[in-house]
Design a protein around this motif. Sequence first.
Motif, mmCIF file in Angstrom:
data_model
loop_
_atom_site.group_PDB
_atom_site.id
_atom_site.type_symbol
_atom_site.label_atom_id
_atom_site.label_comp_id
_atom_site.label_asym_id
_atom_site.label_seq_id
_atom_site.Cartn_x
_atom_site.Cartn_y
_atom_site.Cartn_z
ATOM 1 N N VAL A 51 -46.363 -40.620 9.270
ATOM 2 C CA VAL A 51 -47.082 -41.884 9.099
ATOM 3 C C VAL A 51 -46.843 -42.372 7.680
ATOM 4 N N GLY A 52 -46.816 -43.669 7.540
ATOM 5 C CA GLY A 52 -46.601 -44.275 6.242
ATOM 6 C C GLY A 52 -47.836 -45.019 5.790
ATOM 7 N N PRO A 53 -47.631 -46.054 4.978
ATOM 8 C CA PRO A 53 -48.766 -46.840 4.492
ATOM 9 C C PRO A 53 -49.624 -47.342 5.653
ATOM 10 N N ASN A 54 -50.904 -47.361 5.446
ATOM 11 C CA ASN A 54 -51.894 -47.755 6.447
ATOM 12 C C ASN A 54 -52.015 -46.768 7.588
ATOM 13 N N GLY A 55 -51.385 -45.594 7.480
ATOM 14 C CA GLY A 55 -51.498 -44.576 8.512
ATOM 15 C C GLY A 55 -50.731 -44.887 9.783
ATOM 16 N N ILE A 56 -49.856 -45.856 9.727
ATOM 17 C CA ILE A 56 -49.099 -46.267 10.910
ATOM 18 C C ILE A 56 -47.882 -45.360 11.070
ATOM 19 N N PRO A 57 -47.657 -44.830 12.292
ATOM 20 C CA PRO A 57 -46.496 -43.966 12.498
ATOM 21 C C PRO A 57 -45.196 -44.689 12.149
ATOM 22 N N SER A 58 -44.331 -43.975 11.430
ATOM 23 C CA SER A 58 -43.044 -44.563 11.039
ATOM 24 C C SER A 58 -41.863 -43.765 11.579
ATOM 25 N N ASP A 59 -42.132 -42.539 12.086
ATOM 26 C CA ASP A 59 -41.040 -41.736 12.626
ATOM 27 C C ASP A 59 -41.606 -40.669 13.550
ATOM 28 N N VAL A 60 -40.857 -40.398 14.611
ATOM 29 C CA VAL A 60 -41.154 -39.294 15.521
ATOM 30 C C VAL A 60 -39.848 -38.539 15.691
ATOM 31 N N SER A 61 -39.900 -37.228 15.518
ATOM 32 C CA SER A 61 -38.686 -36.438 15.728
ATOM 33 C C SER A 61 -39.031 -35.216 16.562
ATOM 34 N N MET A 62 -38.027 -34.734 17.278
ATOM 35 C CA MET A 62 -38.202 -33.580 18.155
ATOM 36 C C MET A 62 -37.012 -32.662 17.992
ATOM 37 N N THR A 63 -37.294 -31.376 18.112
ATOM 38 C CA THR A 63 -36.224 -30.390 18.063
ATOM 39 C C THR A 63 -35.802 -30.058 19.493
ATOM 40 N N GLU A 64 -34.794 -29.255 19.607
ATOM 41 C CA GLU A 64 -34.299 -28.798 20.906
ATOM 42 C C GLU A 64 -35.390 -28.074 21.693
ATOM 43 N N ALA A 65 -36.391 -27.550 20.998
ATOM 44 C CA ALA A 65 -37.476 -26.798 21.644
ATOM 45 C C ALA A 65 -38.270 -27.646 22.639
ATOM 46 N N VAL A 66 -38.222 -28.961 22.530
ATOM 47 C CA VAL A 66 -38.964 -29.792 23.492
ATOM 48 C C VAL A 66 -38.400 -29.653 24.899
ATOM 49 N N SER A 67 -37.172 -29.179 25.029
ATOM 50 C CA SER A 67 -36.584 -29.028 26.368
ATOM 51 C C SER A 67 -37.342 -27.981 27.190
ATOM 52 N N ARG A 68 -38.107 -27.120 26.528
ATOM 53 C CA ARG A 68 -38.903 -26.108 27.233
ATOM 54 C C ARG A 68 -40.304 -26.620 27.565
ATOM 55 N N LEU A 69 -40.619 -27.844 27.165
ATOM 56 C CA LEU A 69 -41.949 -28.401 27.405
ATOM 57 C C LEU A 69 -41.922 -29.390 28.574
ATOM 58 N N ARG A 70 -43.042 -29.453 29.261
ATOM 59 C CA ARG A 70 -43.207 -30.464 30.309
ATOM 60 C C ARG A 70 -43.491 -31.805 29.644
ATOM 61 N N PRO A 71 -43.210 -32.900 30.318
ATOM 62 C CA PRO A 71 -43.441 -34.230 29.720
ATOM 63 C C PRO A 71 -44.855 -34.412 29.177
#
Length: 149
Positions: A51-71
């Motif tokens: 999150v950046g100024p004002n607490g607004i999300p500015s980036d989302v990143s995921m690693t390869e490990a998300v492939s083991r997670l359900r949606p």
Amino acid sequence: MTDPLANVQRLVDDWERDAEEKAARYESMRQEVERISLTRSAAGGAVSVTVGPNGIPSDVSMTEAVSRLRPEQIAAAVMEAMRQAQAAYPAELARIVGETVGETASGQHIVATAERNFPQVEPDGPPTAPPRRPRRDDGGDFSDESYLG
């Protein structure tokens, strides 16, 4: 005998100097706030949200490990990481306010607003809500207590 006009001029000069110093402190605060960038992770680091100024999300990143997670787990991890990053925002803002403008009414208002908008989160849980007052049996009267809870 003191010249009354000189006293007035000194007061005006002091007021102007104070106003310029205050403006410089608030400008410094603004610049520091614009640089806020807070990243938090969830799901063992598989998901990160910044999150950046004002607490607004500015980036989302995921690693390869998300492939083991359900949606639904991925979605929950994104929300958890975002809440954690946003919950860190008021403390960072308070630090900046304290270092630039200090304990002013406007500075306290800015921090209080951020604290209301981005409450602290429990580990592995949603934001904490303010405690509720216990209800008492009103005995059928219509007192000023809300029936909504």
